[in-house]
Design a protein around this motif. Structure first.
Motif, PDB file in Angstrom:
ATOM      1  N   THR A  65      37.108  22.961  51.034  1.00 45.60           N
ATOM      2  CA  THR A  65      37.784  24.326  50.916  1.00 45.60           C
ATOM      3  C   THR A  65      36.983  25.261  49.989  1.00 45.60           C
ATOM      4  N   ALA A  66      36.871  26.406  50.660  1.00 47.82           N
ATOM      5  CA  ALA A  66      35.791  27.362  49.817  1.00 47.82           C
ATOM      6  C   ALA A  66      36.846  28.706  49.427  1.00 47.82           C
ATOM      7  N   VAL A  67      36.433  29.084  48.286  1.00 52.26           N
ATOM      8  CA  VAL A  67      36.879  30.392  47.905  1.00 52.26           C
ATOM      9  C   VAL A  67      35.685  31.177  47.394  1.00 52.26           C
ATOM     10  N   PRO A  68      36.115  32.564  47.296  1.00 55.12           N
ATOM     11  CA  PRO A  68      35.092  33.566  46.690  1.00 55.12           C
ATOM     12  C   PRO A  68      34.644  33.518  45.410  1.00 55.12           C
ATOM     13  N   GLY A  69      33.513  33.595  44.759  1.00 56.15           N
ATOM     14  CA  GLY A  69      33.139  33.795  43.351  1.00 56.15           C
ATOM     15  C   GLY A  69      33.656  35.083  43.007  1.00 56.15           C
ATOM     16  N   PHE A  70      33.304  35.533  41.740  1.00 55.63           N
ATOM     17  CA  PHE A  70      33.904  36.895  41.347  1.00 55.63           C
ATOM     18  C   PHE A  70      33.066  38.139  41.949  1.00 55.63           C
ATOM     19  N   LEU A  71      31.871  37.797  42.389  1.00 53.18           N
ATOM     20  CA  LEU A  71      30.859  38.832  42.941  1.00 53.18           C
ATOM     21  C   LEU A  71      31.545  39.156  44.368  1.00 53.18           C
ATOM     22  N   MET A  72      31.735  38.039  44.981  1.00 51.23           N
ATOM     23  CA  MET A  72      32.242  38.128  46.464  1.00 51.23           C
ATOM     24  C   MET A  72      33.418  38.703  46.493  1.00 51.23           C
ATOM     25  N   GLU A  73      34.243  38.092  45.543  1.00 56.01           N
ATOM     26  CA  GLU A  73      35.659  38.772  45.461  1.00 56.01           C
ATOM     27  C   GLU A  73      35.828  40.253  45.459  1.00 56.01           C
TER      28      GLU A  73
ATOM     29  N   MET B 251      44.334  41.199  48.616  1.00 54.97           N
ATOM     30  CA  MET B 251      43.524  40.376  49.523  1.00 54.97           C
ATOM     31  C   MET B 251      44.354  39.255  50.030  1.00 54.97           C
ATOM     32  N   ASN B 252      43.710  38.793  51.272  1.00 55.33           N
ATOM     33  CA  ASN B 252      44.674  37.785  51.933  1.00 55.33           C
ATOM     34  C   ASN B 252      43.926  36.331  51.733  1.00 55.33           C
ATOM     35  N   LYS B 253      42.858  36.464  50.814  1.00 56.30           N
ATOM     36  CA  LYS B 253      42.039  35.172  50.844  1.00 56.30           C
ATOM     37  C   LYS B 253      42.425  34.433  49.357  1.00 56.30           C
ATOM     38  N   LYS B 254      42.456  33.248  49.067  1.00 57.20           N
ATOM     39  CA  LYS B 254      42.609  32.612  47.984  1.00 57.20           C
ATOM     40  C   LYS B 254      41.283  33.026  47.073  1.00 57.20           C
ATOM     41  N   THR B 255      41.890  33.026  45.765  1.00 58.35           N
ATOM     42  CA  THR B 255      40.633  33.187  44.760  1.00 58.35           C
ATOM     43  C   THR B 255      40.480  32.200  43.927  1.00 58.35           C
ATOM     44  N   LEU B 256      39.400  32.203  43.091  1.00 54.11           N
ATOM     45  CA  LEU B 256      39.157  31.108  42.099  1.00 54.11           C
ATOM     46  C   LEU B 256      40.287  30.933  41.133  1.00 54.11           C
ATOM     47  N   ASN B 257      41.054  31.727  40.834  1.00 52.73           N
ATOM     48  CA  ASN B 257      42.382  31.641  39.953  1.00 52.73           C
ATOM     49  C   ASN B 257      43.360  30.973  40.794  1.00 52.73           C
ATOM     50  N   ASP B 258      43.276  30.772  42.215  1.00 53.96           N
ATOM     51  CA  ASP B 258      44.335  29.901  42.641  1.00 53.96           C
ATOM     52  C   ASP B 258      44.026  28.535  42.898  1.00 53.96           C
ATOM     53  N   ILE B 259      42.855  27.815  42.507  1.00 57.68           N
ATOM     54  CA  ILE B 259      42.634  26.515  42.761  1.00 57.68           C
ATOM     55  C   ILE B 259      42.515  25.958  41.249  1.00 57.68           C
ATOM     56  N   TRP B 260      42.775  24.797  41.138  1.00 55.03           N
ATOM     57  CA  TRP B 260      42.602  23.918  39.847  1.00 55.03           C
ATOM     58  C   TRP B 260      41.241  23.323  40.080  1.00 55.03           C
ATOM     59  N   ILE B 261      40.347  23.659  38.975  1.00 52.42           N
ATOM     60  CA  ILE B 261      38.953  23.132  39.148  1.00 52.42           C
ATOM     61  C   ILE B 261      38.659  22.458  37.922  1.00 52.42           C
ATOM     62  N   GLY B 262      39.689  22.374  36.788  1.00 48.00           N
ATOM     63  CA  GLY B 262      39.046  21.686  35.781  1.00 48.00           C
ATOM     64  C   GLY B 262      38.777  19.968  36.187  1.00 48.00           C
ATOM     65  N   GLY B 263      37.762  19.582  35.653  1.00 49.46           N
ATOM     66  CA  GLY B 263      36.959  18.509  36.055  1.00 49.46           C
ATOM     67  C   GLY B 263      36.508  18.102  37.302  1.00 49.46           C
ATOM     68  N   LYS B 264      36.663  19.054  38.342  1.00 52.82           N
ATOM     69  CA  LYS B 264      36.336  18.951  39.707  1.00 52.82           C
ATOM     70  C   LYS B 264      34.719  19.410  39.847  1.00 52.82           C
ATOM     71  N   LYS B 265      34.114  18.822  40.843  1.00 50.90           N
ATOM     72  CA  LYS B 265      32.758  19.130  41.334  1.00 50.90           C
ATOM     73  C   LYS B 265      32.942  20.233  42.478  1.00 50.90           C
ATOM     74  N   VAL B 266      32.132  21.372  41.856  1.00 55.30           N
ATOM     75  CA  VAL B 266      32.293  22.473  42.823  1.00 55.30           C
ATOM     76  C   VAL B 266      30.768  22.895  43.151  1.00 55.30           C
ATOM     77  N   PHE B 267      30.696  23.155  44.549  1.00 60.69           N
ATOM     78  CA  PHE B 267      29.490  23.508  45.049  1.00 60.69           C
ATOM     79  C   PHE B 267      29.361  25.066  44.853  1.00 60.69           C
ATOM     80  N   VAL B 268      28.549  25.746  44.541  1.00 58.92           N
ATOM     81  CA  VAL B 268      28.397  27.249  44.324  1.00 58.92           C
ATOM     82  C   VAL B 268      27.197  27.746  45.065  1.00 58.92           C
ATOM     83  N   ARG B 269      27.660  28.438  46.185  1.00 64.11           N
ATOM     84  CA  ARG B 269      26.616  29.039  46.755  1.00 64.11           C
ATOM     85  C   ARG B 269      26.163  30.513  46.261  1.00 64.11           C
ATOM     86  N   VAL B 270      24.957  30.608  45.917  1.00 66.77           N
ATOM     87  CA  VAL B 270      24.661  31.953  45.198  1.00 66.77           C
ATOM     88  C   VAL B 270      23.488  32.698  45.998  1.00 66.77           C
ATOM     89  N   ASP B 271      23.154  33.810  45.640  1.00 67.59           N
ATOM     90  CA  ASP B 271      22.046  34.241  46.364  1.00 67.59           C
ATOM     91  C   ASP B 271      20.888  34.922  45.377  1.00 67.59           C
TER      92      ASP B 271
END
Ligand code: ADP
Ligand code: MG
Length: 394
Positions: free
Chosen positions: A165-173, A1-21
């Motif tokens: 910056t947006a990355v896919p969640g595991f479902l999306m991935e 996959m040519n997209k960044k994934t959750l594992n590629d970004i440092w999210i510790g202590g960060k605020k993360v906006f998660v779009r879910v369905d």
């Protein structure tokens, strides 16, 4: 996959906006009748929480059409999520504005805040830049785990990625990996099974798949239009007269492209469209005038199962017959078995196809069950989905 994934970004202590369905079905008293969509996001949410991200959840629910409609409030969904994940889920009574901003700001690592229905604002579906900016201002990263809306360029899906910056969640991935891989670089032989009511719903899918698959299997109501195009009399079967020429063209294209196109050679006919109809299998050249084909026949079902045997990739969209009625469910069941038994990477999409598969109890034998009806169809049609295109590249 040519997209960044959750594992590629440092999210510790960060605020993360998660779009879910979380567009879950509810009864008239506002009780959630099926929470599959909430459960499906738990791996992403648990991962984020365990990495000390502060999670800000956003979703749509129903069709409030840009105004506040209390029956479409996400408050009951926040409550259910809290039970499922075993943590407090705070709730902001609007997805933008001072309250949402203050609550997002005060959110600590590992905490979860759910925002009220995005579609209470018409700006969401309009992909309004200012609304997108307001959503983005709540967080430092965006995670898209809402494959089901990724074919829509909405503010929370596409617009927001202009600001953070947006990355896919595991479902999306998983959707991108399975469907993307099958369509761009499939293990071969690659077989697709397309069924359902109408050719017109799936023209784009058939056309796109014709240049990708080795075998194309057609069943369901749409098979009748192909049979009629081959010159068979199909009685009162569902036929789209205005699609006969197209069906002929598709049959020719399959020949030119060397695709093994399989059509029914026998069908189960009924004297009316009803569960208690008289029914029997007949060869496709013997459909009486006032009868209708409601399922593929037993010989066809065996032929289809046989054709799937050596496949390395199988994509299935659309039931083989009127599976909602016992008498006309056998073709779909046989194909479901064949897909489940095969060693292939198997992908099933489509609301009715998934319902049919669940009835057979074989869902756990499928490599990937695609959650987004419209979105998976558009991917199968070869379209670029705005919500996927907007995700950060590696
Ligand atoms: P999916 O939701 O999996 O994409 P579709 O919505 O395209 O599938 O098609 C499913 C519907 O097609 C079912 O309701 C089924 O009853 C109907 N169908 C299948 N075969 C026939 C047929 N021979 N005649 C009429 N309707 C059919
Ligand atoms: Mg359907």
């Amino acid at each position: 996959m040519n997209k960044k994934t959750l594992n590629d970004i440092w999210i510790g202590g960060k605020k993360v906006f998660v779009r879910v369905d979380y567009n879950v079905p509810m009864d008239k008293d506002g009780h959630i009748t099926n929470d599959t969509r909430i459960r499906a996001t738990l791996p992403t949410l648990e991962y984020l929480v365990s990495r000390n991200a502060a999670v800000i959840l956003a979703s749509h629910l129903g069709r409030p059409k840009g105004s506040v409609v209390p029956e479409f409030s996400l408050a009951p969904v926040a409550k259910r999520l809290s039970q499922l994940i075993g943590r407090e889920v705070k709730f902001a009574s609007d997805c933008v504005g001072l309250d949402a901003e203050a609550m997002a700001k005060a959110l600590k690592p590992g905490e979860i805040l759910m925002l009220e229905n995005l579609r209470f604002h018409k700006e969401e579906e309009k992909n309004d830049p200012e609304f997108s900016r307001q959503l983005a201002s709540l967080a430092e990263f965006a995670v898209n785990d809402a494959f089901g809306v990724s074919h829509r360029a909405h503010a929370s899906v596409e617009g927001i990625t202009k600001y953070i910056t947006a990355v896919p969640g595991f479902l999306m991935e998983k959707e991108i990996v399975f469907l993307g891989q099958a369509l761009s670089n499939p293990a071969r032989p690659f077989a697709a099974i397309i069924g359902g009511a109408k050719v017109s719903d799936k023209i784009g899918v058939i056309e796109n798949l014709l240049s990708k698959v080795d075998t194309l299997i057609i069943g369901g109501g749409m098979a009748n239009t192909f049979l009629a195009a081959q010159g068979f009399a199909v009685g009162k079967s569902l036929v789209e007269a205005e699609k006969l020429e197209l069906a002929k063209t598709l049959i020719d294209q399959a020949k030119t492209k060397g695709v093994n196109l399989l059509l029914p050679t026998d069908v189960v006919i009924a004297d009316k469209f009803a569960a208690d109809a008289d029914f029997r299998p007949v060869s496709v050249d013997s459909i009486p005038d006032d009868w209708m084909a409601l399922d593929i026949g037993p010989k066809t079902a065996e032929k289809y199962a046989e054709a799937l045997k050596g496949a390395k990739t199988v994509v299935w969209n659309g039931p083989m017959g009127v599976f909602e009625m016992e008498a006309f469910a056998k073709g779909t069941e046989r194909v479901a078995q064949a897909v489940a038994q095969s060693q292939a990477i198997s992908i099933v999409g489509g609301g009715d196809s998934i319902a049919a598969l669940e009835k057979t109890g074989l869902s756990n034998k499928i490599s990937h069950i695609s959650t987004g009806g419209g979105a998976s169809l558009e991917l199968l049609e070869g379209k670029v989905l705005p919500g996927i295109a907007a995700l950060a590249d590696k």
